[in-house]
Design a protein around this motif. Structure first.
Motif, PDB file in Angstrom:
ATOM      1  N   LEU A  32      26.048  44.021   7.465  1.00 15.14           N
ATOM      2  CA  LEU A  32      25.409  42.922   8.209  1.00 15.14           C
ATOM      3  C   LEU A  32      23.938  42.776   7.820  1.00 15.14           C
ATOM      4  N   GLY A  33      23.233  43.895   7.649  1.00 15.63           N
ATOM      5  CA  GLY A  33      21.833  43.844   7.229  1.00 15.63           C
ATOM      6  C   GLY A  33      21.687  43.234   5.848  1.00 15.63           C
ATOM      7  N   PHE A  34      22.567  43.636   4.933  1.00 15.60           N
ATOM      8  CA  PHE A  34      22.554  43.073   3.581  1.00 15.60           C
ATOM      9  C   PHE A  34      22.797  41.568   3.617  1.00 15.60           C
ATOM     10  N   LEU A  35      23.789  41.127   4.403  1.00 15.87           N
ATOM     11  CA  LEU A  35      24.081  39.699   4.516  1.00 15.87           C
ATOM     12  C   LEU A  35      22.908  38.939   5.130  1.00 15.87           C
ATOM     13  N   ALA A  36      22.224  39.545   6.110  1.00 15.91           N
ATOM     14  CA  ALA A  36      21.068  38.887   6.728  1.00 15.91           C
ATOM     15  C   ALA A  36      19.937  38.716   5.706  1.00 15.91           C
ATOM     16  N   VAL A  37      19.672  39.742   4.920  1.00 17.61           N
ATOM     17  CA  VAL A  37      18.629  39.651   3.886  1.00 17.61           C
ATOM     18  C   VAL A  37      19.017  38.604   2.843  1.00 17.61           C
ATOM     19  N   LEU A  38      20.263  38.606   2.433  1.00 20.10           N
ATOM     20  CA  LEU A  38      20.744  37.617   1.473  1.00 20.10           C
ATOM     21  C   LEU A  38      20.592  36.196   2.028  1.00 20.10           C
ATOM     22  N   PHE A  39      20.924  36.002   3.297  1.00 16.48           N
ATOM     23  CA  PHE A  39      20.778  34.696   3.937  1.00 16.48           C
ATOM     24  C   PHE A  39      19.322  34.241   3.922  1.00 16.48           C
ATOM     25  N   VAL A  40      18.398  35.131   4.245  1.00 14.75           N
ATOM     26  CA  VAL A  40      16.977  34.780   4.272  1.00 14.75           C
ATOM     27  C   VAL A  40      16.494  34.396   2.873  1.00 14.75           C
ATOM     28  N   ILE A  41      16.920  35.123   1.865  1.00 15.01           N
ATOM     29  CA  ILE A  41      16.517  34.815   0.491  1.00 15.01           C
ATOM     30  C   ILE A  41      17.044  33.448   0.070  1.00 15.01           C
ATOM     31  N   VAL A  42      18.308  33.185   0.338  1.00 15.61           N
ATOM     32  CA  VAL A  42      18.897  31.888  -0.013  1.00 15.61           C
ATOM     33  C   VAL A  42      18.220  30.773   0.779  1.00 15.61           C
ATOM     34  N   TRP A  43      17.960  30.983   2.051  1.00 11.14           N
ATOM     35  CA  TRP A  43      17.314  29.977   2.905  1.00 11.14           C
ATOM     36  C   TRP A  43      15.930  29.614   2.353  1.00 11.14           C
ATOM     37  N   ARG A  44      15.136  30.602   1.992  1.00  4.16           N
ATOM     38  CA  ARG A  44      13.800  30.351   1.447  1.00  4.16           C
ATOM     39  C   ARG A  44      13.879  29.606   0.110  1.00  4.16           C
ATOM     40  N   SER A  45      14.831  29.992  -0.725  1.00  2.60           N
ATOM     41  CA  SER A  45      14.998  29.312  -2.012  1.00  2.60           C
ATOM     42  C   SER A  45      15.379  27.850  -1.807  1.00  2.60           C
ATOM     43  N   MET A  46      16.274  27.602  -0.874  1.00  2.00           N
ATOM     44  CA  MET A  46      16.692  26.227  -0.590  1.00  2.00           C
ATOM     45  C   MET A  46      15.515  25.397  -0.068  1.00  2.00           C
ATOM     46  N   ARG A  47      14.706  25.961   0.798  1.00  2.00           N
ATOM     47  CA  ARG A  47      13.536  25.232   1.307  1.00  2.00           C
ATOM     48  C   ARG A  47      12.555  24.927   0.187  1.00  2.00           C
ATOM     49  N   GLN A  48      12.350  25.871  -0.724  1.00  2.00           N
ATOM     50  CA  GLN A  48      11.435  25.650  -1.841  1.00  2.00           C
ATOM     51  C   GLN A  48      11.958  24.537  -2.748  1.00  2.00           C
ATOM     52  N   VAL A  49      13.228  24.553  -3.070  1.00  2.00           N
ATOM     53  CA  VAL A  49      13.820  23.506  -3.902  1.00  2.00           C
ATOM     54  C   VAL A  49      13.726  22.158  -3.208  1.00  2.00           C
ATOM     55  N   ASP A  50      13.970  22.134  -1.899  1.00  2.00           N
ATOM     56  CA  ASP A  50      13.876  20.881  -1.145  1.00  2.00           C
ATOM     57  C   ASP A  50      12.459  20.327  -1.182  1.00  2.00           C
ATOM     58  N   ARG A  51      11.457  21.193  -1.062  1.00  2.00           N
ATOM     59  CA  ARG A  51      10.058  20.729  -1.144  1.00  2.00           C
ATOM     60  C   ARG A  51       9.750  20.174  -2.524  1.00  2.00           C
ATOM     61  N   GLN A  52      10.261  20.826  -3.576  1.00  2.00           N
ATOM     62  CA  GLN A  52      10.031  20.341  -4.936  1.00  2.00           C
ATOM     63  C   GLN A  52      10.698  18.989  -5.150  1.00  2.00           C
ATOM     64  N   LEU A  53      11.916  18.831  -4.638  1.00  2.00           N
ATOM     65  CA  LEU A  53      12.599  17.550  -4.779  1.00  2.00           C
ATOM     66  C   LEU A  53      11.899  16.463  -3.984  1.00  2.00           C
ATOM     67  N   ALA A  54      11.387  16.804  -2.812  1.00  2.00           N
ATOM     68  CA  ALA A  54      10.658  15.817  -2.009  1.00  2.00           C
ATOM     69  C   ALA A  54       9.420  15.332  -2.750  1.00  2.00           C
ATOM     70  N   THR A  55       8.774  16.230  -3.490  1.00  2.00           N
ATOM     71  CA  THR A  55       7.599  15.841  -4.262  1.00  2.00           C
ATOM     72  C   THR A  55       7.972  14.843  -5.352  1.00  2.00           C
ATOM     73  N   THR A  56       9.105  15.063  -6.028  1.00  2.00           N
ATOM     74  CA  THR A  56       9.501  14.133  -7.085  1.00  2.00           C
ATOM     75  C   THR A  56       9.978  12.805  -6.519  1.00  2.00           C
ATOM     76  N   ARG A  57      10.469  12.803  -5.270  1.00  2.00           N
ATOM     77  CA  ARG A  57      10.928  11.562  -4.653  1.00  2.00           C
ATOM     78  C   ARG A  57       9.787  10.785  -4.006  1.00  2.00           C
ATOM     79  N   MET A  58       8.631  11.416  -3.856  1.00  2.00           N
ATOM     80  CA  MET A  58       7.513  10.775  -3.172  1.00  2.00           C
ATOM     81  C   MET A  58       7.097   9.501  -3.906  1.00  2.00           C
ATOM     82  N   ALA A  59       6.911   8.436  -3.159  1.00  2.00           N
ATOM     83  CA  ALA A  59       6.478   7.175  -3.753  1.00  2.00           C
ATOM     84  C   ALA A  59       4.952   7.156  -3.810  1.00  2.00           C
TER      85      ALA A  59
END
Length: 150
Positions: free
Chosen positions: A19-46
């Motif tokens: 469970l601890g391993f899965l929680a750490v993995l979830f946090v890592i994936v969550w942070r990566s997804m947020r970073q990618v979303d911010r980068q995509l938002a920058t490219t979509r910015m008008a």
């Protein structure tokens, strides 16, 4: 302590470790997804927009269309372009507007009928300024930056 109790404790520790391993993995994936979303938002910015201008005086009530301007904006007849140009004189991949090094550049992409900037044909990447007029086929677009870009 009995063997059954020791096995139970080891299983419990293994389960908690999993469970601890899965929680750490979830946090890592969550942070990566947020970073990618911010980068995509920058490219979509008008950063501004291109506004279609009336093509001739015979159609004075022609409706202007505004298209958002992104860091990379492509123009042409193909549906894969950022701005699809519905004009027989436009090529499938006609022109590109790019923000590079703090400057806006207009470049022709090897189109058959060329690209114009303020009614002058361009044959190499050319710097754009606010309120310039881009010509594709017999259509014209006013290049306008938002106040936060200057």
């Amino acid at each position: 302590m009995s063997v059954e109790a020791a096995v139970f404790i080891l299983r419990l520790l293994a389960g908690l470790s999993l469970l601890g391993f899965l929680a750490v993995l979830f946090v890592i994936v969550w942070r990566s997804m947020r970073q990618v979303d911010r980068q995509l938002a920058t490219t979509r910015m008008a950063y501004g927009y291109l506004t279609s201008l009336p093509s001739n005086a015979a159609q004075p009530n022609q409706v202007e269309k505004r298209f958002p301007l992104h860091a990379i904006t492509t123009l042409g007849r193909s549906a894969s372009n950022t701005i699809v140009v519905d004009n027989d004189f436009a090529s499938a991949q006609h022109a590109r507007i790019v923000l590079e090094g703090g400057q806006w550049w207009l470049e022709d992409r090897g189109s058959r009928n060329g690209t114009r900037l303020n009614d002058v044909a361009i044959d190499q990447p050319t710097i754009l300024a606010d309120s310039d007029v881009v010509g594709i086929g017999n259509l014209r677009y006013r290049f306008t930056l938002t106040s936060n870009m200057g």
